[in-house]
Write a protein that holds these residues in place. Sequence first.
Motif, PDB file in Angstrom:
ATOM      1  N   VAL A  66      10.863  18.554  63.244  1.00 41.61           N
ATOM      2  CA  VAL A  66      11.617  17.650  64.125  1.00 41.61           C
ATOM      3  C   VAL A  66      10.978  17.599  65.508  1.00 41.61           C
ATOM      4  O   VAL A  66      10.789  16.514  66.086  1.00 41.61           O
ATOM      5  N   ASP A  91      14.254  15.885  55.402  1.00 40.99           N
ATOM      6  CA  ASP A  91      15.330  16.255  56.341  1.00 40.99           C
ATOM      7  C   ASP A  91      14.920  15.943  57.781  1.00 40.99           C
ATOM      8  O   ASP A  91      15.710  15.409  58.573  1.00 40.99           O
ATOM      9  N   ALA A  92      13.680  16.286  58.128  1.00 44.22           N
ATOM     10  CA  ALA A  92      13.198  16.042  59.488  1.00 44.22           C
ATOM     11  C   ALA A  92      13.105  14.547  59.782  1.00 44.22           C
ATOM     12  O   ALA A  92      13.415  14.097  60.895  1.00 44.22           O
ATOM     13  N   GLU A  95      16.593  13.303  60.476  1.00 45.33           N
ATOM     14  CA  GLU A  95      17.079  13.736  61.794  1.00 45.33           C
ATOM     15  C   GLU A  95      16.441  12.942  62.924  1.00 45.33           C
ATOM     16  O   GLU A  95      17.074  12.708  63.969  1.00 45.33           O
ATOM     17  N   THR A  96      15.210  12.490  62.730  1.00 46.66           N
ATOM     18  CA  THR A  96      14.487  11.806  63.801  1.00 46.66           C
ATOM     19  C   THR A  96      14.441  10.283  63.620  1.00 46.66           C
ATOM     20  O   THR A  96      13.913   9.572  64.474  1.00 46.66           O
ATOM     21  N   LYS A 129      20.946   5.165  57.433  1.00 50.22           N
ATOM     22  CA  LYS A 129      20.189   5.168  58.686  1.00 50.22           C
ATOM     23  C   LYS A 129      19.196   4.023  58.768  1.00 50.22           C
ATOM     24  O   LYS A 129      18.438   3.917  59.747  1.00 50.22           O
TER      25      LYS A 129
END
Length: 399
Positions: A66, A91-92, A95-96, A129
């Motif tokens: 991240v 996952d990263a 998150e970003t 997202k």
Amino acid sequence: MSKVLIIGAGGVGRVVTHKCAQAKDVFSAITLASRTQSKCDAIAAEIPDFPIKTAKVDADNVPELVALIQQEKPQLVLNVALPYQDLTIMDACLETGVDYLDTANYEPIDTAKFEYSWQWAYHDRFKEKGLMALLGSGFDPGVTNVYTALAAKKYLDEIHEIDIIDANAGSHGQPFATNFNPEINIREVTAPCRHWENGNWIETPALSTKHSFEFPDGIGPMNIYRMYHEEMESLVKHIPTIKKAQFWMTFSDNYLKHLEVLQNIGMTRIDEVEYQGQKIVPLQFLKAVLPDPGSLGPLTKGRTCIGVIARGIKDGKRKQVYIYNICDHEACYKEVNSQAISYTTGVPATVGAMMMLTGKWRGEGVFNMEQFDPELFLDVLAPMGLPTQVIDGGEWPEL
């Protein structure tokens, strides 16, 4: 023009970096990151006409990933690290807020089992997202999915059977070596075979089914062995007319002899054993003593032939088509300092990234390659170094 972050500095990472740097009309900036930054620096030094930024990152560590993504601000993360790390990198990206691409599906480090279920489970989160994840943008999986989609779009009204056939008709002169990561290669080859038939997965012992196959363009006959490969899982899901799907790969007698001995003495185990007060995984130790696949580039001669035979119905009649690519090891090494195994994975990864960044392939969620227009991809793949050949209606034996 877009900025990308490439994670992984092995043979495939080298090819992806070279090929992204060649496509200056799409890629404006490249950051190459790995656990060992010196490997990234060595690749960057091979490409003097495109400034490659390098970084150190542990792809098992989501906060590190991240932080790197936030620092570099790429439009896309190309994951060419190990398949164990797919989920942490996804996952990263979530998150970003960055799109994601990989070349091989997730595999837990402690279980030799690879399937798409873990990554397909991310679909809703990526969709919510407005992000896109493209899975398996290598050759097999990857281009073989695209070839199957091309057969469905252009050559057959219904696909009933597919045989995916991967031949490495090259030689590196070593007593025993694998052409990509030895740990991943041996786990894959020694796993039980599964193929799809009439709505079910049929399991058989590893490498227990063998045929001789006559490869085109002068390569000639080679022994092929049936094994499980992940693209079958997505293809039978997204092309439901497929009644039978098999994957075949060539292995030399020498390779199989060494592999049998290594299995018999326990060197392919993935569970820990105690040695002189320390716990080691035999397969990981074996990887450390085998030749680095990256060292095989200048030694390897010959060609690869990877393709799909699709059988089905066209205009009410039974028909088959063979769609394939031939790639030369020495030509690949001359261009990008890697042999054809890395080249045939790295070029499609680059083209997949180009499809996403130019908007030719676009969606929200998690996708496999066959879900998009195959001709748009293949139109770019050929000038990037991997032209497609088609034998429409040829006489290829049923396997």
